[in-house]
Design a protein around this motif. Sequence first.
Motif, PDB file in Angstrom:
ATOM      1  N   ARG A  58     -51.010  -3.899   5.939  1.00  0.00           N
ATOM      2  CA  ARG A  58     -51.409  -4.560   6.769  1.00  0.00           C
ATOM      3  C   ARG A  58     -50.273  -5.237   8.136  1.00  0.00           C
ATOM      4  O   ARG A  58     -49.551  -4.926   8.821  1.00  0.00           O
ATOM      5  N   ASP A  59     -49.978  -5.924   7.291  1.00  0.00           N
ATOM      6  CA  ASP A  59     -48.735  -6.835   8.231  1.00  0.00           C
ATOM      7  C   ASP A  59     -48.016  -5.734   7.912  1.00  0.00           C
ATOM      8  O   ASP A  59     -47.107  -5.982   9.578  1.00  0.00           O
ATOM      9  N   LYS A  60     -46.664  -5.459   7.443  1.00  0.00           N
ATOM     10  CA  LYS A  60     -45.639  -4.777   7.675  1.00  0.00           C
ATOM     11  C   LYS A  60     -45.922  -3.364   8.542  1.00  0.00           C
ATOM     12  O   LYS A  60     -45.549  -3.267   9.502  1.00  0.00           O
ATOM     13  N   THR A  61     -47.467  -2.869   8.920  1.00  0.00           N
ATOM     14  CA  THR A  61     -47.636  -1.756   9.880  1.00  0.00           C
ATOM     15  C   THR A  61     -47.427  -2.704  10.787  1.00  0.00           C
ATOM     16  O   THR A  61     -46.592  -1.664  11.741  1.00  0.00           O
ATOM     17  N   TYR A  62     -47.824  -3.827  11.266  1.00  0.00           N
ATOM     18  CA  TYR A  62     -47.508  -4.631  13.098  1.00  0.00           C
ATOM     19  C   TYR A  62     -46.564  -4.686  12.738  1.00  0.00           C
ATOM     20  O   TYR A  62     -46.113  -4.432  14.049  1.00  0.00           O
ATOM     21  N   GLU A  63     -45.525  -4.862  11.726  1.00  0.00           N
ATOM     22  CA  GLU A  63     -43.795  -5.425  11.906  1.00  0.00           C
ATOM     23  C   GLU A  63     -43.456  -4.286  12.454  1.00  0.00           C
ATOM     24  O   GLU A  63     -42.539  -4.351  12.776  1.00  0.00           O
ATOM     25  N   VAL A  64     -43.734  -3.471  11.913  1.00  0.00           N
ATOM     26  CA  VAL A  64     -43.006  -2.112  12.374  1.00  0.00           C
ATOM     27  C   VAL A  64     -42.837  -1.780  13.811  1.00  0.00           C
ATOM     28  O   VAL A  64     -42.460  -1.430  14.575  1.00  0.00           O
ATOM     29  N   ALA A  65     -44.269  -2.148  14.441  1.00  0.00           N
ATOM     30  CA  ALA A  65     -45.203  -0.701  15.419  1.00  0.00           C
ATOM     31  C   ALA A  65     -44.232  -2.511  16.225  1.00  0.00           C
ATOM     32  O   ALA A  65     -43.456  -1.965  17.667  1.00  0.00           O
ATOM     33  N   ALA A  66     -44.054  -3.785  15.803  1.00  0.00           N
ATOM     34  CA  ALA A  66     -43.180  -4.887  16.586  1.00  0.00           C
ATOM     35  C   ALA A  66     -42.280  -4.522  17.229  1.00  0.00           C
ATOM     36  O   ALA A  66     -41.627  -4.574  18.445  1.00  0.00           O
ATOM     37  N   THR A  67     -41.316  -3.812  16.003  1.00  0.00           N
ATOM     38  CA  THR A  67     -39.927  -3.731  16.020  1.00  0.00           C
ATOM     39  C   THR A  67     -39.706  -3.357  17.112  1.00  0.00           C
ATOM     40  O   THR A  67     -38.639  -2.873  17.717  1.00  0.00           O
ATOM     41  N   PHE A  68     -40.165  -1.535  16.506  1.00  0.00           N
ATOM     42  CA  PHE A  68     -40.198  -0.539  17.855  1.00  0.00           C
ATOM     43  C   PHE A  68     -40.534  -0.692  18.774  1.00  0.00           C
ATOM     44  O   PHE A  68     -39.473  -0.926  20.116  1.00  0.00           O
ATOM     45  N   LEU A  69     -41.195  -1.741  19.057  1.00  0.00           N
ATOM     46  CA  LEU A  69     -41.076  -1.935  20.968  1.00  0.00           C
ATOM     47  C   LEU A  69     -40.460  -2.832  21.095  1.00  0.00           C
ATOM     48  O   LEU A  69     -39.938  -3.430  22.673  1.00  0.00           O
ATOM     49  N   THR A  70     -40.077  -3.537  20.814  1.00  0.00           N
ATOM     50  CA  THR A  70     -38.645  -5.036  20.720  1.00  0.00           C
ATOM     51  C   THR A  70     -38.009  -4.160  20.973  1.00  0.00           C
ATOM     52  O   THR A  70     -37.024  -4.089  22.076  1.00  0.00           O
ATOM     53  N   PHE A  71     -37.467  -2.522  20.674  1.00  0.00           N
ATOM     54  CA  PHE A  71     -35.984  -2.360  21.009  1.00  0.00           C
ATOM     55  C   PHE A  71     -35.713  -0.966  21.399  1.00  0.00           C
ATOM     56  O   PHE A  71     -35.323  -0.506  21.732  1.00  0.00           O
TER      57      PHE A  71
END
Length: 322
Positions: A58-71
């Motif tokens: 669950r955490d990693k899924t949010y992290e990947v999403a936030a990473t792509f949005l960040t960049f």
Amino acid sequence: MNKTLLTGVKPTGNPHIGNLFGAILPMINLINQNDGQSFVFIANIHALNGVKDAEFLRDKTYEVAATFLTFGLDPTKTIFYRQSDISEIFEITSLIMNFTPKGLMNRAHAYKAILERDGNDDNVNMGLYTYPVLMTADILAMNADIVPVGLDQKQHIEIARDIANAFNSVYKKDILKLPEEFIQYQDSILGLDGRKMSKSYGNTIELFASEEDTRKKIMKIPTDSLLPADKKTDDSTLYKLMKMFKVEDDYLQNYLAGGIGYGDAKKKLAETVNTYLLPYREKYKILISDKAKIDEILNTGAVEARKIASSTLYNMKKTLGL
Ligand code: TRP
């Protein structure tokens, strides 16, 4: 370019500079240049063959999403979703199983590697064994033309083409689009120890680590025993990393000429890396603290993705007589 682009990202591990320069940024650039529809999704079901920890996933899924949005992934232009939200993908998987020779799976690299390592496949779960079939369903569901991936995924796209072609040939109709891989980046990104940057080597510069941790890791870059005043060569890991992070030419010249010691050069590199990452780290912090917002973005993407996947599924079922 006016193509349907699609790519999936597995939610595992902490994103690092190798992922950023080798995959995330090239992918976002490609999407920004594409006039056609682009799809990016988080391949959480693909992660399941290895990850058996709900909180981690669950955490990693949010992290990947936030990473792509960040960049810079723009969810108003790219359909951005969780794989697990698109139930049509799993129906399509079941259908295409019937067009997938077992021999094709036997030749898949990841499976073969385990077989060779263990001498048998007793501990290979079917998620891993059929990994290329699920990946094929991801791709075919959205009628993707082009799939940007790393070289390690090339075989999977070939398998997707084989399966789509088998389906189309049997029914003598072009129901499924044959995808093509787009290998974006073949050179690997240099890690802190001079090898390819990779989580498995422990030589990464993580994107969202603290400044202090980043500095500490960079200070440990191995160097020889030259003195500050000695002339240096341009083939060291330290020099190459300074170049990669675009440390100013004047500074690099001075370093080579013997004006700067390794310790100071490492400090300079750490500062350069931290300065580069700072705005992204700040943006990421804001994004990751608002999970409801991420859910909203991914849910909106899922609604759009399902429209397309359900049309593909409908056409397949009609063709099959279901
Ligand atoms: N297998 C890919 C990887 O490990 C992730 C992935 C899953 C993917 N489904 C996909 C990539 C569909 C491209 C298209 O990197």
